[in-house]
Design an enzyme around this catalytic site. Sequence first.
Site, PDB file in Angstrom:
ATOM      1  N   LYS A   1       0.844  -1.202   0.000  1.00 41.70           N
ATOM      2  CA  LYS A   1       0.000   0.000   0.000  1.00 41.70           C
ATOM      3  C   LYS A   1       0.877   1.248   0.000  1.00 41.70           C
ATOM      4  O   LYS A   1       0.605   2.218  -0.724  1.00 41.70           O
ATOM      5  CB  LYS A   1      -0.931  -0.007   1.232  1.00 41.70           C
TER       6      LYS A   1
ATOM      7  N   ASP B   1     -11.509   2.390   4.074  1.00 42.32           N
ATOM      8  CA  ASP B   1     -11.800   0.948   4.049  1.00 42.32           C
ATOM      9  C   ASP B   1     -13.309   0.697   3.958  1.00 42.32           C
ATOM     10  O   ASP B   1     -13.734  -0.401   3.594  1.00 42.32           O
ATOM     11  CB  ASP B   1     -11.291   0.310   5.352  1.00 42.32           C
TER      12      ASP B   1
ATOM     13  N   GLN C   1      -4.768  -1.718   9.813  1.00 40.25           N
ATOM     14  CA  GLN C   1      -4.647  -3.043   9.195  1.00 40.25           C
ATOM     15  C   GLN C   1      -5.198  -4.131  10.127  1.00 40.25           C
ATOM     16  O   GLN C   1      -4.862  -4.196  11.300  1.00 40.25           O
ATOM     17  CB  GLN C   1      -3.163  -3.318   8.872  1.00 40.25           C
TER      18      GLN C   1
END
Length: 298
Positions: free
Chosen positions: A52, A119, A96
């Site tokens: 990422k 997200d 994460q």
Amino acid sequence: MADQINGKKVASVVLDACRAEVAELMAEGRRPGLAVVLVGSDPASEVYVASKERTCLDLGMHSRKLELPASTSQEKLLEVVADLNADEDIDGILVQSPLPPHMDEGEVVRAINPAKDVDGFHPENVAKLALEDPSGFVPCTPLGCQRLLEAYAIDPAGKHVVIVGRSLIVGKSLALLLMAKGPWANATVTVAHSRTQDLVAVTRQADILVAAVGVPEMLGAEHVREGAVVLDVGVNRVDDPEKKRGYRLCGDVDFSAVEPLASAITPVPGGVGPMTIAMLMSNTVKACRARRGQQEER
Ligand SMILES: NC(=O)c1ccc[n+]([C@@H]2O[C@H](COP(=O)([O-])OP(=O)(O)OC[C@H]3O[C@@H](n4cnc5c(N)ncnc54)[C@H](OP(=O)(O)O)[C@@H]3O)[C@@H](O)[C@H]2O)c1
């Protein structure tokens, strides 16, 4: 023989569009920024986070990686999230998953400013997805699946989509996305899970079959009707002493058994996986534009 759906290729088209938008925003004095928070040292998470960060920098975006030890307290993580919420340089925040077992992941997600929740897991964004409000953020993997269908002109409208897996990250959100009224949606959706009876009978009804189970190569030829489109979301590490790293990656679909039957299929790796990161970048650019608009209105 199925057409192979090339996620790498479609992802690079999405990333090129993001790159152009980043350049445009930067010309206006605004650089999109993504913060990724990693707690502990899960090897797969470390790979995802590094990738990422690389993609962010490659697009010219601002990237911030925060690595916290596995012993970090819930309070400390909530403080880090609050700081990122207040940070003007950060448009997107991603914590994460998985978090260490002593942490409450739901509380952490709820602490993220929904306008920075790239997200798409915050309840406000989940509600917007259910309500078909386009101002929200849709989780990246389902969004990537829809984008793949669009890129290959596989219109789900009126088709029977069967999704195996009901997680918020993938199955449930993809169901909401594809049953919505709108382009590249309007599908008839069935969601199957571990309590589904006679899974084979259910999956064989699919015009478009999506596997998001987390069980290596679980779906075989018996699960697939001839001519179906198959999207394999699964990413599983399977021991393989012949590989230098000691494992190979495979999906939730037995590719060699299903490929001769399907009309189109995603490989693993190189299918849905690259789309997830591409849609994360796209969501971050969207967050930057939305926040910028709000600032101008003030
Ligand atoms: N490509 C990407 O970027 C990406 C992104 C996210 C996830 N993934 C991969 O996608 C897979 C699924 O991820 P996830 O986060 O959704 O996993 P998850 O939260 O563990 O959910 C798995 C789902 O599969 C169902 N399931 C498990 N065993 C089953 C069985 N034998 N028959 C029918 N259904 C069964 C579960 O049912 P219950 O609800 O009844 O337990 C659950 O709904 C994993 O391989 C993951 O690594 C890939």
